[in-house]
Scaffold this motif. Structure first.
Motif, short mmCIF file in Angstrom:
data_model
loop_
_atom_site.label_atom_id
_atom_site.label_comp_id
_atom_site.label_asym_id
_atom_site.label_seq_id
_atom_site.Cartn_x
_atom_site.Cartn_y
_atom_site.Cartn_z
N THR A 1 -20.71 -35.30 66.17
CA THR A 1 -20.10 -34.77 67.18
C THR A 1 -20.99 -34.38 68.27
O THR A 1 -22.08 -33.89 68.33
CB THR A 1 -19.62 -33.12 66.47
OG1 THR A 1 -19.08 -33.34 65.31
CG2 THR A 1 -19.13 -32.38 67.50
N GLN A 2 -20.61 -34.98 69.57
CA GLN A 2 -21.45 -34.86 70.69
C GLN A 2 -21.12 -33.64 71.34
O GLN A 2 -20.26 -33.51 72.06
CB GLN A 2 -21.17 -36.13 71.67
CG GLN A 2 -21.30 -37.44 70.86
CD GLN A 2 -22.77 -37.80 70.73
OE1 GLN A 2 -23.59 -37.45 71.29
NE2 GLN A 2 -23.00 -38.36 69.34
N VAL A 3 -22.06 -32.58 71.23
CA VAL A 3 -22.14 -31.32 72.03
C VAL A 3 -23.42 -31.16 72.87
O VAL A 3 -23.14 -30.24 73.66
CB VAL A 3 -22.00 -30.35 71.13
CG1 VAL A 3 -20.48 -30.62 70.26
CG2 VAL A 3 -22.88 -30.40 70.07
N LYS B 1 -15.77 -30.83 76.77
CA LYS B 1 -15.94 -30.78 75.32
C LYS B 1 -17.09 -29.92 75.21
O LYS B 1 -18.34 -30.50 75.35
CB LYS B 1 -15.71 -32.15 74.58
CG LYS B 1 -15.75 -31.51 72.97
CD LYS B 1 -15.57 -33.02 72.37
CE LYS B 1 -15.32 -32.68 70.92
NZ LYS B 1 -15.24 -34.14 70.01
N GLN C 1 -15.80 -29.14 62.72
CA GLN C 1 -15.67 -30.51 62.36
C GLN C 1 -16.04 -30.96 61.00
O GLN C 1 -15.75 -31.69 60.19
CB GLN C 1 -16.31 -31.25 63.33
CG GLN C 1 -16.23 -32.93 63.36
CD GLN C 1 -14.81 -33.40 63.63
OE1 GLN C 1 -14.05 -32.71 64.60
NE2 GLN C 1 -14.25 -34.17 62.74
N ARG C 2 -17.06 -30.24 60.50
CA ARG C 2 -17.75 -30.64 59.07
C ARG C 2 -16.71 -30.04 58.01
O ARG C 2 -16.71 -30.85 57.11
CB ARG C 2 -19.28 -29.80 59.02
CG ARG C 2 -20.47 -30.64 59.82
CD ARG C 2 -21.68 -29.88 59.49
NE ARG C 2 -22.07 -29.74 58.25
CZ ARG C 2 -22.95 -30.62 57.69
NH1 ARG C 2 -23.21 -31.66 58.23
NH2 ARG C 2 -23.03 -30.36 56.42
N LEU D 1 -18.05 -25.72 66.94
CA LEU D 1 -17.35 -27.04 66.96
C LEU D 1 -17.89 -27.84 65.96
O LEU D 1 -17.32 -28.53 65.35
CB LEU D 1 -17.51 -27.67 68.35
CG LEU D 1 -16.76 -27.24 69.38
CD1 LEU D 1 -17.37 -27.89 70.74
CD2 LEU D 1 -15.42 -27.49 69.27
N ILE D 2 -19.31 -27.75 65.83
CA ILE D 2 -19.91 -28.66 64.65
C ILE D 2 -19.64 -28.32 63.31
O ILE D 2 -19.00 -28.99 62.59
CB ILE D 2 -21.43 -28.54 64.86
CG1 ILE D 2 -21.89 -29.07 66.13
CG2 ILE D 2 -22.11 -29.41 63.50
CD1 ILE D 2 -23.32 -28.89 66.69
N ARG E 1 -20.89 -24.37 70.69
CA ARG E 1 -21.04 -25.62 70.20
C ARG E 1 -21.50 -25.65 68.72
O ARG E 1 -20.85 -26.80 68.01
CB ARG E 1 -22.16 -26.49 70.84
CG ARG E 1 -21.78 -26.34 72.59
CD ARG E 1 -22.83 -27.05 73.32
NE ARG E 1 -22.52 -27.07 74.96
CZ ARG E 1 -23.23 -27.59 75.79
NH1 ARG E 1 -24.51 -27.95 75.49
NH2 ARG E 1 -22.78 -27.52 76.92
N ASP F 1 -14.19 -32.76 58.23
CA ASP F 1 -14.54 -33.87 57.53
C ASP F 1 -14.63 -33.90 55.86
O ASP F 1 -14.59 -34.99 55.04
CB ASP F 1 -15.86 -34.56 58.11
CG ASP F 1 -15.77 -34.72 59.46
OD1 ASP F 1 -14.67 -35.14 60.13
OD2 ASP F 1 -16.88 -34.82 60.13
#
Length: 918
Positions: free
Chosen positions: A766-768, A585, A807-808, A803-804, A800, A811
């Motif tokens: 989010t763990q990136v 990921k 996801q934001r 991805l954040i 990355r 959400d």
């Protein structure tokens, strides 16, 4: 015991080149094959025994030992027959140095296995067959084989291996039918098989790929979310892997001869110990239980999906009565584990075989449930004599419903082929059923029978499944290489917006664009990345040049500056780089980097300050949320290693270890530095005290510069501390130092760094990992030319960051517009020339517009809503005749406004400039 209509084959043992397989053992164990001892093996035994008699005519024969086979009564007839076949094979394979193996026992075992009376569930007792209650006279060599060969365990293992192999071959196909029957959400299968950074192993990926073959084109899947469905690739992939390991171990055990001890050399044996064999099979029990539990759940889900109440009730009653429960699986797992714990290895394998058989029955019931759920209408139609139901009496509405139902029942290509195969298998005798209850019972009985490996048609089913999968190999949905991604229109909209922000920040600081080739000469890249050099993608030799895909954008930039004799350059570059990394990921093999670098002689720490400032501006304006910038200095790090006593030649390799502290504990790093890289424990512990130091920049800097600090006595460290003081004060004045953390554990493993190093880490959910990094590299450009040009730069890990951002948006329930279209020109008809005229006017006026030709007004409105286009210009025959257009505000859903044709562009520009835009 032989299946009805099953042709009995013959298995030859003891011959040159002949060997047993799990399949042949299973066939003999279930009366599907007979055994023949090769004549050469019997001749060899007879010859050896005659020679022994001739040599011992004057000697008194030793008293015989006794052996009783009664323990075989504690296991199933199938298992006992498999065990006897293995014993027969061990006798024939073993070469006794004293010629102590007689033909008697091999012939007796062969007769027992071939005796028709033994092809039922009773224990053998007839003449010319083994009597399990009789104590047989055996020679010492025969006793050695009986006691040391593990023939009972090997026999049960061979059945387990065959069961696991056949189960592994069929379970994915049955699970695919369950996905169809339940309308499963199978999106997870695509992500596993797409190579987009997934950490799935090759078996999980293979299962997901096979499932996609069965489900490709299905109109049923996509609705139900349940872990028994979404976890199919993981559970089945794990089972595949374990079944393959079990098969490898069993194959060795089946044909391993007994090795007799040499005189004075102690005891020998064959194959392996019972403990080792049990250890090899221990993981199979847990895998079987998980497989059975999820299969049982899917069967229930398929039954629950049956719309006909009577049919669902009938099948539920049969399922509850006949299908093994998950409690039974748990009990068998427990009894198997307890037997293994007590060292009762025969019972361990016996219970494990029972667990395997229960799982096979559950999987068979899953097939029943899925098939009936998908084909239930045929049962209900036949049960009602094809008479119209009360619903069908309602005329057009009923016809519409039936058409709708038919339209929805579109299975995937592979599933369709498998369902047709099962239908053909069930076809015989279908007409004999009078009501739906009788037909259902026949279907259930036939499918359960058909899925029994002892059934004559089971092999045909396996071939059919293999054919479906392999025939689709060339027509499989194309997939991406591991570690790469496609980006949808919505994702591309986010990326383009991000690239626009990034480019604007770079240009704000006076940077100029640069582009370099995607690949470089291999010699350009090698020796610049330390231990990460192994991740460079090498290309095949093309015309005498050895090339590699670029690993980053920094080394190509250094090569460009040196090659062109440039002494000062502030540049930015946004381009793809390539790394042969293990995808996970946020970690890919192809990804974008966004680089900003300043090369040349400037005031002390000026470029370093600006590069860190650019990084904080980027992350702030991309609005990703909370982050921190970890910062250190390479000279301070080298000084620390020197103070601790690390030899200078080990600085870079120890830095690579320290660089892993964000992913591993210091204890793990300490072990690596001591055991793999040769440091003493004392030196490693000294490093540990330093790398724990982190905190606010000016505060920690003050601590490190206090009187008595070991860093003040080291020349390199003192230079670093003075440079960091200048940098931190500049960052404080620029109001971004609150984002910076001075961290002595930051190492940055790349070899070319010489000064300040930094790394931005996202602190959200989010763990990136790292999202941006960089540092000073004063010697890199000099590697490519005669002149050293100092430089410093930052690289944004944009993948990355994406991805954040994605996801934001998810959400916050934000919807991304994939298009910036402002106006849809809706032509009510098929007049392309009219569409071309109107659309071209708008394009010429720099209005973002699309056109659509259709007589249906709703089609235009749906298109505008789906694409979130704010305005529509509607023109039909009436509007053309009157010289007007209808202007519709899609978002406000207001009444259409009629405006003159010649005022169209003016009115649109007025509205768009007033706030309605992309």
């Amino acid at each position: 015991m032989a299946a009805e209509g099953h042709q009995v084959s013959v298995i030859t043992v003891g011959g040159k080149g002949s060997s047993l397989s799990s399949h042949s053992v299973f066939a003999v164990a279930n009366g599907l094959a007979q055994v023949r001892i090769d004549s050469s093996a019997l001749d060899r035994l007879l010859s050896l025994n005659h020679k022994k008699k001739d040599n011992n005519q004057q000697q008194q024969p030793p008293p015989p030992a006794k052996f009783n086979f009664s323990f075989l009564k504690d296991i199933s007839p199938q298992e006992s027959r498999a065990s006897l076949l293995l014993l027969l094979n061990k006798f024939l394979l073993s070469s006794s140095p004293s010629a102590g193996i007689r033909p008697y026992l091999p012939l007796l075992i062969s007769d027992t296995l071939n005796n028709n009376d033994n092809n039922n569930n009773s224990n053998p007792s007839a003449s010319q067959t083994l009597d399990f209650d009789h104590a047989y006279d055996v020679t010492d060599d025969e006793l050695f084989v009986l006691e040391k060969s593990l023939f009972t365990l090997d026999g049960i293992c061979s059945i387990l291996d065959h069961q696991s192999s056949t189960l592994s071959a069929i379970v994915d196909a049955i699970a695919a039918l369950s996905c169809e029957a339940t309308g499963a959400d199978v999106s997870a299968f695509s992500s596993i098989d797409s190579g987009d950074g997934s950490s799935a192993n090759k078996d999980e990926i293979a299962v997901a790929g096979d499932l996609k073959v069965f489900l490709n084109g299905s109109k049923l899947v996509g609705k139900l979310e349940h872990e028994a469905l979404s976890e199919i690739p993981q559970l089945h992939g794990t089972f595949r892997e374990i079944a393959r390991l079990v098969h490898s171990r069993t194959r060795v055990e089946l044909n391993s001869p007994v090795v007799f001890p040499k005189v004075g050399k102690g005891v020998s044996s064959c194959g392996g110990t019972a403990k080792a064999l049990a250890t090899a099979f221990s993981t199979l029990s847990e895998a079987l239980r998980h497989l059975g539990n999820c299969s049982w759940t899917r069967a229930k889900l398929s039954i629950d999906a049956i719309s006909n109440v009577d049919l669902r009730s009938s099948l539920t009653e049969m399922f509850n009565r006949e299908c093994p429960s998950t409690d039974i699986l748990g009990n068998l797992l427990m009894s198997s584990s307890q037997a293994g714990f007590r060292g009762q290895h025969i019972m361990f394998f016996h219970e494990l075989n029972g667990l395997s058989e229960m799982v096979r029955k559950i999987v068979s019931w899953e097939a029943v449930a899925a098939f009936v759920s998908l084909e239930g209408s045929e049962i209900t139609d036949k049960g009602q004599g094809n008479a119209p139901s009360s619903v069908e009496m309602n005329g057009e509405n009923a016809k519409s419903n039936k058409k709708s139902e038919k339209r929805k029942k579109v299975l995937g290509k592979g599933a369709t082929a498998l369902m047709q195969f099962i239908r053909e298998m069930l076809q015989s005798g279908v007409g004999q059923a009078v009501d739906h209850s009788a037909l259902l019972e026949k279907w259930v009985s036939d499918i359960l029978s058909f899925l029994d490996p002892k059934h004559t048609g089971f092999g045909t089913l396996l071939l059919k499944v293999k054919e479906i999968v392999e025939s689709n190999e060339s027509r499989r949905l194309p997939k991406l290489p591991k570690g790469t991604r496609d980006f949808s229109k919505e994702q591309m909209a986010i990326r383009e917006r991000a690239f626009s922000i990034i480019t604007e920040v770079f240009k704000r600081h006076g940077a100029m664009a640069l582009d370099t080739p995607a690949f470089e000469l291999r010699e350009t890249l090698m020796g610049k990345y330390g231990e990460d050099s192994k991740l460079i993608y090498d290309l095949a030799d093309q015309g005498g040049e050895l090339c590699s895909l670029r690993y980053d954008l920094t080394v190509p930039f250094a090569r460009y500056v040196a090659m062109n004799g440039i002494s000062s350059f502030k540049r930015y570059q946004i381009a793809k780089v390539y790394r042969r990394d293990n995808p996970s990921k946020g970690r890919y093999r192809e990804f974008y980097q966004c680089d900003f670098d300043i090369a040349g002689q400037y005031e002390r720490m000026g470029p370093d300050f600006e590069v860190v400032k650019v990084m904080t501006e980027l992350l702030d304006e991309l609005n990703i949320g909370d982050y921190e910038v970890k910062l250190n200095h390479r000279k301070l790090l080298d000084g620390m290693l020197e103070i601790c006593g690390v030899p200078s030649e080990k600085f870079r390799t120890i830095c690579s270890s320290i660089d892993k502290l964000d992913k591993q504990s210091f204890e793990q790093i300490r072990k690596e530095m001591v055991e793999e890289k040769g440091l003493t424990l004392e030196i490693a512990d000294k490093i540990g005290t330093f790398v724990k130091e982190r905190g606010p920049p000016l505060e920690l800097l003050s601590k490190l510069k206090q009187e008595g600090s070991p860093f003040l006595e080291n020349e390199g460290s003192l230079i670093a501390l003075n440079e960091l003081e200048v940098l931190f004060k500049a960052l404080e004045k620029s109001k971004c130092i609150d984002k910076v953390v001075f961290d002595l554990s930051l190492a940055r493993g790349l070899d070319y760094y010489t000064g300040v190093i930094f790394e931005a880490v996202f602190k959200g959910a989010t763990q990136v990992g790292s999202i941006a990094a960089g540092g000073r590299y004063d010697n890199l450009i000099g590697m490519f030319g005669t002149k050293q040009v100092p430089a410093v730069g930052v690289s944004l890990g944009i993948e990355r960051v994406f991805l954040i951002m994605e996801q934001r948006q998810k959400d916050q329930n934000q919807v991304t517009r994939a298009t910036e279209t402002q106006v849809l020109v809706a032509i009510l008809g098929d007049d392309l020339s009219l569409a071309a005229e109107l659309a071209s006017e708008l394009w010429s006026a720099r209005v973002k517009a699309e056109y659509l030709l259709s007589k249906r007004v709703m089609k235009h409105i749906e298109r505008a809503k789906d694409s979130r286009i704010p305005l529509m210009v509607i023109v039909g025959e009436r509007e053309v005749n009157e010289g007007v257009v209808r202007l519709k505000d899609v978002q406000a859903a207001k009444e259409d406004e009629i405006i003159p044709r010649e005022r169209l562009v003016e009115e649109l520009q007025r509205r768009l400039s007033g706030g309605i835009s992309s």
